[in-house]
Design a protein around this motif. Structure first.
Motif, PDB file in Angstrom:
ATOM      1  N   ALA A  99      -2.758   0.305 -37.555  1.00 51.02           N
ATOM      2  CA  ALA A  99      -3.563   1.209 -38.373  1.00 51.02           C
ATOM      3  C   ALA A  99      -4.562   1.958 -37.495  1.00 51.02           C
ATOM      4  O   ALA A  99      -5.233   1.364 -36.644  1.00 51.02           O
ATOM      5  CB  ALA A  99      -4.287   0.408 -39.452  1.00 51.02           C
ATOM      6  N   ASP A 100      -4.650   3.266 -37.733  1.00 49.71           N
ATOM      7  CA  ASP A 100      -5.593   4.128 -37.011  1.00 49.71           C
ATOM      8  C   ASP A 100      -5.374   4.128 -35.506  1.00 49.71           C
ATOM      9  O   ASP A 100      -6.314   4.367 -34.733  1.00 49.71           O
ATOM     10  CB  ASP A 100      -7.047   3.706 -37.306  1.00 49.71           C
ATOM     11  N   VAL A 101      -4.170   3.865 -35.046  1.00 48.70           N
ATOM     12  CA  VAL A 101      -3.868   3.868 -33.620  1.00 48.70           C
ATOM     13  C   VAL A 101      -2.742   4.863 -33.356  1.00 48.70           C
ATOM     14  O   VAL A 101      -1.661   4.760 -33.958  1.00 48.70           O
ATOM     15  CB  VAL A 101      -3.452   2.465 -33.118  1.00 48.70           C
ATOM     16  N   ASP A 102      -2.988   5.844 -32.487  1.00 49.80           N
ATOM     17  CA  ASP A 102      -1.971   6.799 -32.073  1.00 49.80           C
ATOM     18  C   ASP A 102      -1.223   6.169 -30.902  1.00 49.80           C
ATOM     19  O   ASP A 102      -1.686   6.214 -29.765  1.00 49.80           O
ATOM     20  CB  ASP A 102      -2.624   8.123 -31.673  1.00 49.80           C
ATOM     21  N   VAL A 103      -0.081   5.568 -31.181  1.00 43.54           N
ATOM     22  CA  VAL A 103       0.638   4.823 -30.155  1.00 43.54           C
ATOM     23  C   VAL A 103       1.073   5.737 -29.014  1.00 43.54           C
ATOM     24  O   VAL A 103       1.004   5.367 -27.841  1.00 43.54           O
ATOM     25  CB  VAL A 103       1.852   4.102 -30.779  1.00 43.54           C
ATOM     26  N   ASP A 104       1.545   6.949 -29.324  1.00 46.36           N
ATOM     27  CA  ASP A 104       1.998   7.861 -28.264  1.00 46.36           C
ATOM     28  C   ASP A 104       0.847   8.230 -27.326  1.00 46.36           C
ATOM     29  O   ASP A 104       1.018   8.261 -26.090  1.00 46.36           O
ATOM     30  CB  ASP A 104       2.595   9.124 -28.897  1.00 46.36           C
ATOM     31  N   ALA A 105      -0.332   8.526 -27.893  1.00 47.27           N
ATOM     32  CA  ALA A 105      -1.476   8.870 -27.057  1.00 47.27           C
ATOM     33  C   ALA A 105      -1.905   7.679 -26.211  1.00 47.27           C
ATOM     34  O   ALA A 105      -2.252   7.816 -25.030  1.00 47.27           O
ATOM     35  CB  ALA A 105      -2.638   9.345 -27.931  1.00 47.27           C
ATOM     36  N   LEU A 106      -1.847   6.497 -26.787  1.00 39.40           N
ATOM     37  CA  LEU A 106      -2.230   5.295 -26.057  1.00 39.40           C
ATOM     38  C   LEU A 106      -1.257   5.017 -24.926  1.00 39.40           C
ATOM     39  O   LEU A 106      -1.651   4.673 -23.806  1.00 39.40           O
ATOM     40  CB  LEU A 106      -2.288   4.106 -27.017  1.00 39.40           C
ATOM     41  N   ARG A 107       0.052   5.213 -25.206  1.00 45.10           N
ATOM     42  CA  ARG A 107       1.050   5.005 -24.147  1.00 45.10           C
ATOM     43  C   ARG A 107       0.847   6.004 -23.016  1.00 45.10           C
ATOM     44  O   ARG A 107       0.977   5.658 -21.842  1.00 45.10           O
ATOM     45  CB  ARG A 107       2.458   5.134 -24.729  1.00 45.10           C
ATOM     46  N   ALA A 108       0.513   7.252 -23.360  1.00 48.39           N
ATOM     47  CA  ALA A 108       0.288   8.255 -22.317  1.00 48.39           C
ATOM     48  C   ALA A 108      -0.905   7.877 -21.450  1.00 48.39           C
ATOM     49  O   ALA A 108      -0.879   7.998 -20.212  1.00 48.39           O
ATOM     50  CB  ALA A 108       0.079   9.631 -22.955  1.00 48.39           C
ATOM     51  N   ALA A 109      -1.993   7.404 -22.054  1.00 53.44           N
ATOM     52  CA  ALA A 109      -3.174   7.026 -21.286  1.00 53.44           C
ATOM     53  C   ALA A 109      -2.891   5.827 -20.396  1.00 53.44           C
ATOM     54  O   ALA A 109      -3.303   5.782 -19.225  1.00 53.44           O
ATOM     55  CB  ALA A 109      -4.334   6.713 -22.245  1.00 53.44           C
ATOM     56  N   VAL A 110      -2.153   4.851 -20.930  1.00 47.70           N
ATOM     57  CA  VAL A 110      -1.805   3.678 -20.130  1.00 47.70           C
ATOM     58  C   VAL A 110      -0.897   4.076 -18.979  1.00 47.70           C
ATOM     59  O   VAL A 110      -1.011   3.569 -17.859  1.00 47.70           O
ATOM     60  CB  VAL A 110      -1.142   2.609 -21.024  1.00 47.70           C
ATOM     61  N   ALA A 111       0.011   5.004 -19.227  1.00 50.51           N
ATOM     62  CA  ALA A 111       0.927   5.449 -18.179  1.00 50.51           C
ATOM     63  C   ALA A 111       0.163   6.106 -17.040  1.00 50.51           C
ATOM     64  O   ALA A 111       0.461   5.897 -15.852  1.00 50.51           O
ATOM     65  CB  ALA A 111       1.952   6.417 -18.767  1.00 50.51           C
ATOM     66  N   VAL A 112      -0.817   6.937 -17.376  1.00 50.85           N
ATOM     67  CA  VAL A 112      -1.621   7.595 -16.327  1.00 50.85           C
ATOM     68  C   VAL A 112      -2.354   6.555 -15.493  1.00 50.85           C
ATOM     69  O   VAL A 112      -2.328   6.576 -14.264  1.00 50.85           O
ATOM     70  CB  VAL A 112      -2.611   8.592 -16.971  1.00 50.85           C
ATOM     71  N   ALA A 113      -3.042   5.617 -16.154  1.00 43.97           N
ATOM     72  CA  ALA A 113      -3.820   4.612 -15.435  1.00 43.97           C
ATOM     73  C   ALA A 113      -2.921   3.707 -14.596  1.00 43.97           C
ATOM     74  O   ALA A 113      -3.211   3.421 -13.433  1.00 43.97           O
ATOM     75  CB  ALA A 113      -4.632   3.776 -16.428  1.00 43.97           C
ATOM     76  N   ALA A 114      -1.832   3.260 -15.172  1.00 45.68           N
ATOM     77  CA  ALA A 114      -0.934   2.367 -14.440  1.00 45.68           C
ATOM     78  C   ALA A 114      -0.280   3.080 -13.270  1.00 45.68           C
ATOM     79  O   ALA A 114      -0.111   2.504 -12.192  1.00 45.68           O
ATOM     80  CB  ALA A 114       0.132   1.819 -15.392  1.00 45.68           C
ATOM     81  N   GLY A 115       0.095   4.338 -13.466  1.00 47.30           N
ATOM     82  CA  GLY A 115       0.721   5.080 -12.376  1.00 47.30           C
ATOM     83  C   GLY A 115      -0.237   5.290 -11.225  1.00 47.30           C
ATOM     84  O   GLY A 115       0.139   5.160 -10.052  1.00 47.30           O
ATOM     85  N   ARG A 116      -1.488   5.624 -11.511  1.00 49.49           N
ATOM     86  CA  ARG A 116      -2.472   5.811 -10.437  1.00 49.49           C
ATOM     87  C   ARG A 116      -2.721   4.499  -9.699  1.00 49.49           C
ATOM     88  O   ARG A 116      -2.835   4.467  -8.472  1.00 49.49           O
ATOM     89  CB  ARG A 116      -3.780   6.332 -11.023  1.00 49.49           C
ATOM     90  N   ALA A 117      -2.840   3.402 -10.466  1.00 51.20           N
ATOM     91  CA  ALA A 117      -3.059   2.110  -9.827  1.00 51.20           C
ATOM     92  C   ALA A 117      -1.902   1.737  -8.910  1.00 51.20           C
ATOM     93  O   ALA A 117      -2.098   1.253  -7.790  1.00 51.20           O
ATOM     94  CB  ALA A 117      -3.261   1.024 -10.889  1.00 51.20           C
ATOM     95  N   ALA A 118      -0.672   1.978  -9.378  1.00 48.30           N
ATOM     96  CA  ALA A 118       0.501   1.667  -8.543  1.00 48.30           C
ATOM     97  C   ALA A 118       0.500   2.509  -7.283  1.00 48.30           C
ATOM     98  O   ALA A 118       0.808   2.023  -6.191  1.00 48.30           O
ATOM     99  CB  ALA A 118       1.770   1.900  -9.355  1.00 48.30           C
ATOM    100  N   ALA A 119       0.160   3.802  -7.411  1.00 46.13           N
ATOM    101  CA  ALA A 119       0.144   4.672  -6.243  1.00 46.13           C
ATOM    102  C   ALA A 119      -0.902   4.224  -5.238  1.00 46.13           C
ATOM    103  O   ALA A 119      -0.668   4.225  -4.020  1.00 46.13           O
ATOM    104  CB  ALA A 119      -0.108   6.124  -6.680  1.00 46.13           C
ATOM    105  N   LEU A 120      -2.073   3.826  -5.703  1.00 50.99           N
ATOM    106  CA  LEU A 120      -3.130   3.373  -4.798  1.00 50.99           C
ATOM    107  C   LEU A 120      -2.759   2.072  -4.116  1.00 50.99           C
ATOM    108  O   LEU A 120      -3.056   1.865  -2.938  1.00 50.99           O
ATOM    109  CB  LEU A 120      -4.440   3.203  -5.582  1.00 50.99           C
ATOM    110  N   LEU A 121      -2.093   1.172  -4.850  1.00 46.97           N
ATOM    111  CA  LEU A 121      -1.673  -0.091  -4.240  1.00 46.97           C
ATOM    112  C   LEU A 121      -0.691   0.132  -3.110  1.00 46.97           C
ATOM    113  O   LEU A 121      -0.626  -0.640  -2.158  1.00 46.97           O
ATOM    114  CB  LEU A 121      -1.049  -1.000  -5.306  1.00 46.97           C
ATOM    115  N   HIS A 122       0.088   1.217  -3.215  1.00 47.38           N
ATOM    116  CA  HIS A 122       1.078   1.520  -2.183  1.00 47.38           C
ATOM    117  C   HIS A 122       0.529   2.479  -1.135  1.00 47.38           C
ATOM    118  O   HIS A 122       1.282   3.045  -0.349  1.00 47.38           O
ATOM    119  CB  HIS A 122       2.351   2.104  -2.816  1.00 47.38           C
ATOM    120  N   GLY A 123      -0.814   2.652  -1.129  1.00 47.07           N
ATOM    121  CA  GLY A 123      -1.406   3.495  -0.102  1.00 47.07           C
ATOM    122  C   GLY A 123      -1.284   4.961  -0.355  1.00 47.07           C
ATOM    123  O   GLY A 123      -1.550   5.784   0.546  1.00 47.07           O
TER     124      GLY A 123
END
Length: 264
Positions: A233-257
């Protein structure tokens, strides 16, 4: 410089200064005493409401003090050696260099570290307090002068900046030119802003064109696999997935230098 007057304190219970400045003032003048007995008698007179209205002027404190008969009040004065011009210049320099000190003085406070800064002692030292009274007592100080000094410590509890006037000047002399003090028609917050050399007029700020927001960040290619997010309820799953994808992708890139758009 205009003297300041304070109404007489009513009789009350035993009272001691509550603040550092009030306590330090008592230590300073009591160091001049030749006998503790008039100090105790003076405290009783102060608590008993035997001190009249107090007038504080540069280097001088005065009041009428009696022993119980208001018709037989004594003219009591305490003279305090004023600071010299060079001392005030050094104090003013310290205050001008610190906006926090200016703000405190504008609020009627006295920063504790100004007690002895730049070699200038605000509290009187030995030989700088001279009690005077037309009573027949010979003590130094007499109980009437002691009562007056005790009540001054109560005044300093409420208005520690009063010590500046006792030492010869008031807070205005330590605040840079152009900075308003309470009672001059300008709020203290505006005065502090001018003292710091910062701030923008409200009309100018609202007239500015707001720049566009930067583009939204994009997911990093080949980012990690995201978990399934159940709808709620009251959660935009697509928007949340997009935000998580951005954060996770940046973290993965930084971990790999690597470097992401946020680090460029």
């Amino acid at each position: 410089m205009t003297p300041r007057g304070f109404p007489a304190f009513p009789p009350g219970r035993a009272r001691r200064p509550r603040t550092w400045w009030g306590t330090a003032w008592n230590r300073a003048w009591e160091a001049e005493a030749l006998d503790v007995r008039p100090l105790r008698a003076g405290r009783r007179l102060a608590v008993g409401g035997h001190v009249g209205a107090i007038t504080v002027s540069p280097g001088r404190i005065a009041a009428a003090v009696h022993d119980g008969d208001t018709e037989q009040a004594y003219a009591t004065r305490v003279r305090v050696a004023p600071l010299g011009g060079g001392d005030w210049d050094r104090l003013a320099g310290e205050v001008a260099a610190r906006a926090g000190h200016q703000a405190a003085l504008l609020a009627g406070q006295l920063p504790r570290d100004l007690a002895d800064v730049a070699g200038v002692p605000l509290l009187p030292g030995l030989g700088e307090v001279a009690p005077e009274c037309d009573c027949p007592q010979w003590e130094h100080p007499c109980r009437h002068a002691a009562a007056l000094c005790h009540q001054v410590s109560w005044l300093l509890d409420a208005d520690p900046a009063l010590l500046l006037l006792i030492r010869g000047r008031d807070a205005r002399t330590l605040v840079p030119d152009g900075v308003a003090v309470p009672g001059d028609g300008a709020p203290a917050a505006a005065a502090i802003g001018r003292a710091e050399g910062t701030g923008t007029a409200a009309a100018e700020a609202y007239a500015r064109v707001v720049p566009p927001l930067p583009p939204a960040p994009q997911p990093v290619p080949d980012g990690p696999t995201l978990p399934l997010l159940p709808p709620g309820a009251d959660v935009d799953v697509d928007a949340l997935r997009a935000a998580v994808a951005v954060a996770a992708g940046r973290a993965a890139a930084l971990l790999h230098g690597g470097r992401t758009d946020a680090t460029k």
